[in-house]
Scaffold this motif. Sequence first.
Motif, PDB file in Angstrom:
ATOM      1  N   ARG A  70      17.620  -5.926  -9.461  1.00  0.00           N
ATOM      2  CA  ARG A  70      17.059  -5.383  -8.226  1.00  0.00           C
ATOM      3  C   ARG A  70      17.163  -3.864  -8.156  1.00  0.00           C
ATOM      4  NH1 ARG A  70      19.459 -10.187  -6.063  1.00  0.00           N
ATOM      5  NH2 ARG A  70      21.399  -9.059  -5.651  1.00  0.00           N
ATOM      6  N   LEU A  71      18.269  -3.295  -8.645  1.00  0.00           N
ATOM      7  CA  LEU A  71      18.553  -1.879  -8.415  1.00  0.00           C
ATOM      8  C   LEU A  71      18.170  -0.969  -9.573  1.00  0.00           C
ATOM      9  CD1 LEU A  71      22.012  -2.075  -6.601  1.00  0.00           C
ATOM     10  CD2 LEU A  71      19.730  -1.817  -5.603  1.00  0.00           C
ATOM     11  N   SER A  72      17.584  -1.509 -10.630  1.00  0.00           N
ATOM     12  CA  SER A  72      17.223  -0.677 -11.771  1.00  0.00           C
ATOM     13  C   SER A  72      15.773  -0.920 -12.175  1.00  0.00           C
ATOM     14  CB  SER A  72      18.156  -0.951 -12.959  1.00  0.00           C
ATOM     15  OG  SER A  72      17.803  -2.174 -13.583  1.00  0.00           O
ATOM     16  N   SER A  73      15.302  -0.084 -13.089  1.00  0.00           N
ATOM     17  CA  SER A  73      13.921  -0.223 -13.577  1.00  0.00           C
ATOM     18  C   SER A  73      13.825  -1.139 -14.789  1.00  0.00           C
ATOM     19  CB  SER A  73      13.361   1.161 -13.941  1.00  0.00           C
ATOM     20  OG  SER A  73      14.080   1.717 -15.026  1.00  0.00           O
ATOM     21  N   LEU A  74      14.913  -1.808 -15.156  1.00  0.00           N
ATOM     22  CA  LEU A  74      14.872  -2.706 -16.322  1.00  0.00           C
ATOM     23  C   LEU A  74      13.839  -3.815 -16.132  1.00  0.00           C
ATOM     24  CD1 LEU A  74      18.658  -3.094 -17.263  1.00  0.00           C
ATOM     25  CD2 LEU A  74      16.945  -1.576 -18.275  1.00  0.00           C
ATOM     26  N   LYS A  75      13.597  -4.189 -14.880  1.00  0.00           N
ATOM     27  CA  LYS A  75      12.617  -5.261 -14.619  1.00  0.00           C
ATOM     28  C   LYS A  75      11.199  -4.835 -14.976  1.00  0.00           C
ATOM     29  CE  LYS A  75      12.560  -3.956  -9.721  1.00  0.00           C
ATOM     30  NZ  LYS A  75      13.808  -3.144  -9.807  1.00  0.00           N
ATOM     31  N   ASP A  76      10.979  -3.516 -15.132  1.00  0.00           N
ATOM     32  CA  ASP A  76       9.647  -3.023 -15.476  1.00  0.00           C
ATOM     33  C   ASP A  76       9.403  -2.977 -16.978  1.00  0.00           C
ATOM     34  OD1 ASP A  76       9.129  -2.592 -12.764  1.00  0.00           O
ATOM     35  OD2 ASP A  76       9.987  -0.570 -12.829  1.00  0.00           O
ATOM     36  N   LEU A  77      10.442  -3.268 -17.766  1.00  0.00           N
ATOM     37  CA  LEU A  77      10.292  -3.209 -19.218  1.00  0.00           C
ATOM     38  C   LEU A  77       9.395  -4.329 -19.731  1.00  0.00           C
ATOM     39  CD1 LEU A  77      13.986  -2.470 -20.308  1.00  0.00           C
ATOM     40  CD2 LEU A  77      12.079  -0.842 -20.192  1.00  0.00           C
ATOM     41  N   ARG A  78       8.658  -4.022 -20.764  1.00  0.00           N
ATOM     42  CA  ARG A  78       7.810  -5.000 -21.423  1.00  0.00           C
ATOM     43  C   ARG A  78       8.079  -4.955 -22.923  1.00  0.00           C
ATOM     44  NH1 ARG A  78       7.837  -6.135 -16.980  1.00  0.00           N
ATOM     45  NH2 ARG A  78       6.122  -6.431 -15.493  1.00  0.00           N
ATOM     46  N   SER A  79       7.652  -5.964 -23.648  1.00  0.00           N
ATOM     47  CA  SER A  79       7.839  -5.992 -25.094  1.00  0.00           C
ATOM     48  C   SER A  79       7.261  -4.729 -25.717  1.00  0.00           C
ATOM     49  CB  SER A  79       7.149  -7.229 -25.687  1.00  0.00           C
ATOM     50  OG  SER A  79       7.309  -7.262 -27.081  1.00  0.00           O
ATOM     51  N   GLY A  80       8.072  -4.061 -26.517  1.00  0.00           N
ATOM     52  CA  GLY A  80       7.661  -2.809 -27.139  1.00  0.00           C
ATOM     53  C   GLY A  80       8.101  -1.569 -26.390  1.00  0.00           C
ATOM     54  N   SER A  81       8.658  -1.744 -25.191  1.00  0.00           N
ATOM     55  CA  SER A  81       9.108  -0.582 -24.409  1.00  0.00           C
ATOM     56  C   SER A  81      10.237   0.143 -25.123  1.00  0.00           C
ATOM     57  CB  SER A  81       9.598  -1.026 -23.024  1.00  0.00           C
ATOM     58  OG  SER A  81       8.553  -1.491 -22.220  1.00  0.00           O
ATOM     59  N   PRO A  82      10.203   1.493 -25.136  1.00  0.00           N
ATOM     60  CA  PRO A  82      11.308   2.261 -25.709  1.00  0.00           C
ATOM     61  C   PRO A  82      12.477   2.292 -24.728  1.00  0.00           C
ATOM     62  CG  PRO A  82       9.657   3.751 -24.844  1.00  0.00           C
ATOM     63  CD  PRO A  82       9.103   2.360 -24.664  1.00  0.00           C
ATOM     64  N   ILE A  83      13.695   2.309 -25.246  1.00  0.00           N
ATOM     65  CA  ILE A  83      14.892   2.260 -24.401  1.00  0.00           C
ATOM     66  C   ILE A  83      15.911   3.277 -24.912  1.00  0.00           C
ATOM     67  CG2 ILE A  83      16.784   0.820 -23.544  1.00  0.00           C
ATOM     68  CD1 ILE A  83      15.059  -1.621 -24.002  1.00  0.00           C
ATOM     69  N   ASN A  84      16.393   4.135 -24.011  1.00  0.00           N
ATOM     70  CA  ASN A  84      17.480   5.047 -24.355  1.00  0.00           C
ATOM     71  C   ASN A  84      18.756   4.250 -24.602  1.00  0.00           C
ATOM     72  OD1 ASN A  84      16.109   7.515 -24.147  1.00  0.00           O
ATOM     73  ND2 ASN A  84      16.490   7.673 -21.966  1.00  0.00           N
ATOM     74  N   LEU A  85      19.439   4.536 -25.701  1.00  0.00           N
ATOM     75  CA  LEU A  85      20.666   3.815 -26.036  1.00  0.00           C
ATOM     76  C   LEU A  85      21.816   4.795 -26.261  1.00  0.00           C
ATOM     77  CD1 LEU A  85      19.265   1.223 -28.620  1.00  0.00           C
ATOM     78  CD2 LEU A  85      19.697   0.854 -26.182  1.00  0.00           C
ATOM     79  N   GLU A  86      22.962   4.464 -25.692  1.00  0.00           N
ATOM     80  CA  GLU A  86      24.198   5.217 -25.936  1.00  0.00           C
ATOM     81  C   GLU A  86      25.370   4.259 -25.885  1.00  0.00           C
ATOM     82  OE1 GLU A  86      27.169   8.660 -24.118  1.00  0.00           O
ATOM     83  OE2 GLU A  86      25.348   8.132 -23.028  1.00  0.00           O
ATOM     84  N   ARG A  87      26.194   4.276 -26.919  1.00  0.00           N
ATOM     85  CA  ARG A  87      27.421   3.483 -26.899  1.00  0.00           C
ATOM     86  C   ARG A  87      28.467   4.160 -26.024  1.00  0.00           C
ATOM     87  NH1 ARG A  87      27.921   3.400 -33.305  1.00  0.00           N
ATOM     88  NH2 ARG A  87      27.126   5.495 -32.841  1.00  0.00           N
ATOM     89  N   ALA A  88      29.436   3.365 -25.559  1.00  0.00           N
ATOM     90  CA  ALA A  88      30.515   3.930 -24.756  1.00  0.00           C
ATOM     91  C   ALA A  88      31.220   5.024 -25.544  1.00  0.00           C
ATOM     92  CB  ALA A  88      31.510   2.840 -24.363  1.00  0.00           C
ATOM     93  N   MET A  89      31.670   6.049 -24.823  1.00  0.00           N
ATOM     94  CA  MET A  89      32.280   7.212 -25.458  1.00  0.00           C
ATOM     95  C   MET A  89      33.577   6.842 -26.167  1.00  0.00           C
ATOM     96  SD  MET A  89      33.558  10.710 -23.631  1.00  0.00           S
ATOM     97  CE  MET A  89      34.383  12.000 -24.580  1.00  0.00           C
ATOM     98  N   ALA A  90      33.724   7.298 -27.412  1.00  0.00           N
ATOM     99  CA  ALA A  90      34.979   7.103 -28.140  1.00  0.00           C
ATOM    100  C   ALA A  90      36.031   8.072 -27.626  1.00  0.00           C
ATOM    101  CB  ALA A  90      34.748   7.325 -29.635  1.00  0.00           C
ATOM    102  N   ALA A  91      37.298   7.646 -27.639  1.00  0.00           N
ATOM    103  CA  ALA A  91      38.372   8.477 -27.109  1.00  0.00           C
ATOM    104  C   ALA A  91      38.503   9.795 -27.861  1.00  0.00           C
ATOM    105  CB  ALA A  91      39.694   7.713 -27.160  1.00  0.00           C
ATOM    106  N   ASN A  92      38.094   9.810 -29.131  1.00  0.00           N
ATOM    107  CA  ASN A  92      38.207  11.033 -29.928  1.00  0.00           C
ATOM    108  C   ASN A  92      36.869  11.762 -30.056  1.00  0.00           C
ATOM    109  OD1 ASN A  92      36.910   9.197 -31.536  1.00  0.00           O
ATOM    110  ND2 ASN A  92      38.068   9.655 -33.409  1.00  0.00           N
ATOM    111  N   GLY A  93      35.914  11.404 -29.200  1.00  0.00           N
ATOM    112  CA  GLY A  93      34.588  12.011 -29.279  1.00  0.00           C
ATOM    113  C   GLY A  93      34.476  13.261 -28.432  1.00  0.00           C
ATOM    114  N   ARG A  94      33.408  14.040 -28.687  1.00  0.00           N
ATOM    115  CA  ARG A  94      33.143  15.229 -27.883  1.00  0.00           C
ATOM    116  C   ARG A  94      32.503  14.811 -26.561  1.00  0.00           C
ATOM    117  NH1 ARG A  94      31.499  18.543 -32.728  1.00  0.00           N
ATOM    118  NH2 ARG A  94      33.197  20.036 -32.994  1.00  0.00           N
TER     119      ARG A  94
END
Length: 223
Positions: free
Chosen positions: A68-92
């Motif tokens: 309900r609260l995000s635009s994920l419901k608007d995604l369709r097959s082939g849609s590009p998606i920004n991806l980021e893994r959770a920050m590592a403790a030793n990361g910048r």
Amino acid sequence: MFTGLIEEIGTLKRSERRGETMVLGITASRIMPGLAIGDSVSCNGVCLTVTSIAGSLFTVDVMPETHRLSSLKDLRSGSPINLERAMAANGRFGGHIVQGHVDGIAVVEHVEHNQNAVVFQIKPQDNSLFRYIIPKGSVAVDGISLTVVAVMNDMFTISIIPHTLKETVLAHRKPGDTVNLECDVLGKYVEHMLQYRSSSPNDAQQSPKSALTANFLQENGYM
């Protein structure tokens, strides 16, 4: 916790929908080495949990509240998606504190090229979010850590450098498209603490009165 620095653009391979729940199958490459079931991945700014992995594809579940609260419901097959893994403790820590807890949806109203930058005018669907959106403050748009350029009436602007445009889904956004917004968490905590203090007279009587007020913060650009 995330930083708002996108690692790669994934692609929605499949989407299974049941009412307001979804199972998304996303293909990726750069984030896959070391990715494990149970890991958190920001998908267009939404923190989701990896539920299965098969080769270059991983799946995540979307709950009704997130639907309900995000635009994920608007995604369709082939849609590009920004991806980021959770920050590592030793990361910048190159962006700002991003939780992956979307505050609401906004609409891209206008896109304009200004020399080497691309300026987006963005209109939140919930005007109450403007209390957290301030000029030169931080905001996450589809999970991207960005700086607010200006705030006017019911819109705000962000200015995108060519590298960010190339490496994120903003390159695909056009007027009328929806994006996910997450406001700076620091402003939310300050607001909550001020509200709690004003609604707890007994606690306030037991401690010295603070000079930190909502008016003071607003006058000095924090709200």
